[in-house]
Design a protein around this motif. Structure first.
Motif, PDB file in Angstrom:
ATOM      1  N   TYR A  91      23.832  -6.417  -7.978  1.00  0.00           N
ATOM      2  CA  TYR A  91      23.256  -5.910  -6.299  1.00  0.00           C
ATOM      3  C   TYR A  91      22.428  -4.947  -6.530  1.00  0.00           C
ATOM      4  O   TYR A  91      22.312  -4.488  -7.273  1.00  0.00           O
ATOM      5  CB  TYR A  91      24.203  -5.474  -5.540  1.00  0.00           C
TER       6      TYR A  91
ATOM      7  N   PHE B 195      22.063  -9.586   0.660  1.00  0.00           N
ATOM      8  CA  PHE B 195      22.483  -9.879   0.001  1.00  0.00           C
ATOM      9  C   PHE B 195      21.570 -10.218  -1.454  1.00  0.00           C
ATOM     10  O   PHE B 195      21.541 -11.385  -1.546  1.00  0.00           O
ATOM     11  CB  PHE B 195      23.840  -9.850  -0.137  1.00  0.00           C
TER      12      PHE B 195
ATOM     13  N   ALA C  68      21.545 -10.506  -5.157  1.00  0.00           N
ATOM     14  CA  ALA C  68      22.501 -10.659  -6.398  1.00  0.00           C
ATOM     15  C   ALA C  68      21.501 -10.971  -7.574  1.00  0.00           C
ATOM     16  O   ALA C  68      21.468 -12.701  -7.890  1.00  0.00           O
ATOM     17  CB  ALA C  68      23.957 -10.549  -6.471  1.00  0.00           C
TER      18      ALA C  68
ATOM     19  N   VAL D 148      23.723  -0.863  -1.685  1.00  0.00           N
ATOM     20  CA  VAL D 148      24.643  -1.804  -1.497  1.00  0.00           C
ATOM     21  C   VAL D 148      25.872  -1.299  -1.853  1.00  0.00           C
ATOM     22  O   VAL D 148      25.060  -0.677  -3.089  1.00  0.00           O
ATOM     23  CB  VAL D 148      23.857  -3.016  -2.065  1.00  0.00           C
TER      24      VAL D 148
ATOM     25  N   ALA E  98      29.512  -2.967  -4.557  1.00  0.00           N
ATOM     26  CA  ALA E  98      30.048  -3.848  -5.068  1.00  0.00           C
ATOM     27  C   ALA E  98      31.427  -3.618  -4.914  1.00  0.00           C
ATOM     28  O   ALA E  98      31.507  -2.064  -4.898  1.00  0.00           O
ATOM     29  CB  ALA E  98      29.909  -4.531  -6.266  1.00  0.00           C
TER      30      ALA E  98
ATOM     31  N   VAL F  73      30.990  -7.769  -1.448  1.00  0.00           N
ATOM     32  CA  VAL F  73      29.837  -6.227  -1.557  1.00  0.00           C
ATOM     33  C   VAL F  73      29.837  -6.029  -0.162  1.00  0.00           C
ATOM     34  O   VAL F  73      29.989  -6.703   0.668  1.00  0.00           O
ATOM     35  CB  VAL F  73      28.577  -7.454  -2.225  1.00  0.00           C
TER      36      VAL F  73
END
Lengths: 347, 321
Positions: free
Chosen positions: A244, A251, A253, A280, A282, A289
């Motif tokens: 991330y 978001f 990823a 961010v 996780a 997340v």
């Protein structure tokens, strides 16, 4: 018990939380190893320790333990307290009750990045151009590098330490056998670094608004571009399948399963938040997340269902740090203004 | 997030010119203001103050293919760190080493978004040693470049030279950079108001900072390697042609153009177009409106090395309607 974002309660009300106004910018936050308390590093030199249980009584403001600002805090890997670093150049061990003892002091330097390795009990601290590793009561210096260490992280097994600086990353072997450091070169200034949770990749964010990832085994590298701002926050999922990144409105990823992310767009999901993600984090075990925005909004995302819900509304003060409790049911956040937030996600 | 931007003053000057004396005065004087001071590691400040931060000048080249896009990464990091403190500042002073090129410091404020959001480059202040300046000119490009970059110059140690020598030094400074305001000082004694909060990089204050900016040119210094050049015209400017010309010019000659600024009368535009830059980096915006009585005229100023006046003039004339 599990977190289920399809529960309509998430869309009707914000989850229960404790919010305290500390009146000093928050640089970092961390839960203790046993998950019973959470610490916030503050710009007035104090570390505020709160119970993780949002209903439990909380102590008032703490006395400063650092001169200047506290720049970093992590869980003490060898106890249930914390370790903090400040712009006074001191590295402190804080007991659960906040009592401080000094590990070491680098006069005239800032201790601005910390990493802790749970299994080995090692703590790494950046101070100027060097990194220092404290393990079994012994302090060892790794460096100096060509420029100030901008971030650092341990390998999965704790046997190596990666340091970001101008021109790339240096990986040090920190076991008893001293091996020469390995250099992973890429021009420019690298400002954030995270080693993947499976140990196979090192990711950095650069001054040029992109991210750079090295495969450890082949020493090959890849670059992902297209961010509107520097990526200062990187977070690998627990299973190392996704990385991330901050600096997007949703978001974002990158998938590291199969052939890896090169030449493919990242996975983007969730409700577009106000502003850009500034941090961010996780989830420590599951596919969730957490993301804090530069507008102050806080979201929880689920990569499986591609949904996200708001945990806090935008209020104009950028989220500066996030931390998950070890069990993954509580989330701590701090912002520029000095609000300390602990959210309870069991609903 | 609408915090006020903290003004940053860059303090340059050759070894021994009096930078440290000036900093000590700023830190010890009772002015009721709070300044964070970023000093290079070789500096020795007499004042023990927790607002003093030691920095190693860490210059890096941006990874964008532009060789003169060099930036002080340590400044980005320190400014970010200072903003994490509870106590806020009225200003930040950055002292460079005596042999530093002021380019990377200035460019940092054009490059980094976080730095731009939180701080603004206020002015480059250069301390010049009246006794040794002429000798220093022969010892490398630094002394000359520091004067070329300056918005404010402290012509210091005037008590150590004769009036004739002083006039010679002042003449030399003016030949390199006639746009900087010169203050003659002894032991770096100066009113803080003369060096702080000048707004020299504020696009809206380009006119205010140089009252005679549109009055007359200074093209009499042909013999200098580092010099300034101004071009004026009362014909209006074609914006597209100008962008193209300026872009190509900075791409090609940016390394030699230290500072540039200008006010343009764009064809058909109701407001002045103002810009200013350091090397290849540039900021521009619409400035104040042209009033009915104003004479619509454009003026460009360049300070740099080996500037070809005729070529620049021709290039600009091709951008005119």
């Amino acid at each position: 018990m599990k977190i289920d974002l399809s529960n309509p309660a998430w869309r009707q009300t914000l989850p229960p939380a404790r919010s305290i106004a500390a009146d000093a910018p928050v640089a970092a936050t961390a839960f203790s190893r046993d998950g019973t308390s959470v610490a916030f590093a503050l710009g007035d030199g104090s570390v505020r320790i709160l119970p993780a249980d949002i209903a439990a009584p909380a102590a008032g403001a703490a006395d400063p333990v650092h001169g200047g600002a506290v720049l970093a805090v992590v869980a003490d890997p060898a106890g249930d307290g914390f370790v903090s670093g400040g712009d006074d150049g001191r590295l402190l061990r804080l007991a659960a009750d906040g009592t401080a003892t000094e590990f070491f002091h680098q006069k005239g330097k800032w201790i601005d990045h910390l990493a802790a390795h749970k299994a080995t009990g090692a703590i790494a601290a950046s101070a100027g151009k060097s990194a220092f590793v404290v393990k079994d009561g012994e302090v060892r210096e790794f460096g100096p590098h060509q420029s100030t260490v901008a971030d650092l992280d341990f390998s999965k097994d704790g046997g190596r330490l990666a340091c970001a600086h101008y021109g790339g990353v240096t990986v040090w072997s920190i076991g008893q056998v001293t091996l020469p450091p390995r250099r992973f070169a890429w021009r420019g200034s690298h400002v954030a670094l995270r080693w993947s949770t499976d140990g196979k990749f090192i990711a950095t964010g650069t001054q040029e608004n992109d991210i750079h990832v090295w495969r450890m085994a082949q020493a090959t590298d890849m670059r992902m571009q297209g961010y509107p701002a520097k990526v200062k926050s990187l977070s690998w999922t627990a299973d190392a399948r996704f990385l991330y990144t901050s600096s997007q409105p949703v978001f974002t990823a990158w998938s590291f399963s199969g052939k890896g992310p090169e030449g493919k767009p990242p996975l983007q999901f969730g409700e577009e938040g106000a502003g850009l993600l500034s941090v961010v984090a996780a989830h420590p075990t599951a596919e969730f997340v957490a993301g804090g925005y530069d507008s102050g909004e806080l979201q929880l995302g689920d990569i499986k269902t591609k949904r996200s819900v708001a945990l806090k509304m935008a209020d104009g003060s950028a989220i500066t740090c996030l931390a998950w409790s070890p069990d993954g049911f509580r989330l701590a956040a701090g912002n520029e203004r000095g609000d300390l937030l602990v959210v309870d996600l069991r609903r | 997030m609408a915090q006020a931007q903290v003004p940053v003053t860059v303090l340059t000057g050759y070894l021994g010119a009096g930078k440290t004396t000036l900093l000590n005065r700023i830190l010890s004087e009772q002015h009721g203001k709070k300044y964070a001071v970023i000093v290079n590691e070789f500096g020795e400040l007499g004042v023990d103050n927790d607002l003093v931060v030691n920095a190693d000048e860490e210059v890096f080249e941006m990874n964008n293919g532009c060789i003169c896009c060099t930036v002080r990464g340590d400044l980005i990091r320190i400014i970010e760190g200072l903003m994490k403190r509870k106590d806020k500042f009225d200003g930040i002073l950055v002292e460079t080493t005596g042999l530093a090129d002021p380019g990377p410091v200035a460019q940092t404020f054009f490059t980094d978004d976080d730095v731009k959001a939180r701080t603004r480059l206020d002015a480059i202040v250069t301390v010049v040693d009246a006794k040794h300046f002429l000798g220093q000119l022969g010892q490398g490009s630094e002394a000359e470049e520091q004067v070329a970059f300056a918005d404010v110059i402290l012509l210091n140690k005037t008590d150590l030279v004769s009036p004739e020598e002083l006039a010679k030094v002042e003449g030399k400074i003016t030949a390199i950079n006639p746009y900087a305001r010169i203050h003659k000082t002894q032991k770096s004694q100066i009113e803080l108001a003369a060096i702080l909060d000048k707004g020299a990089f504020d696009l809206n204050r380009i006119l205010e900072f140089e009252p005679d900016f549109l009055e007359h040119g200074h093209d009499h210094n042909h013999e200098e390697e580092v010099k300034s050049l101004s071009i004026t015209s009362d014909r209006s400017v074609d914006p597209e042609k100008f962008q193209k010309w300026m872009g190509a010019l900075l791409q090609l000659r940016g390394a030699d153009i230290f500072r540039s600024k200008g006010i343009l009368a764009i064809d058909g535009a109701p407001r002045r177009y103002v810009y200013q830059g350091v090397h290849m980096m540039m900021d521009s915006d619409w400035g104040s409106p042209w009033n009915a009585n104003d004479k619509r005229a454009s003026k460009l100023v360049f300070i740099g090395r080996n500037l070809d006046g005729d070529n620049l003039k021709r290039g600009f004339e091709d951008c005119l309607k």
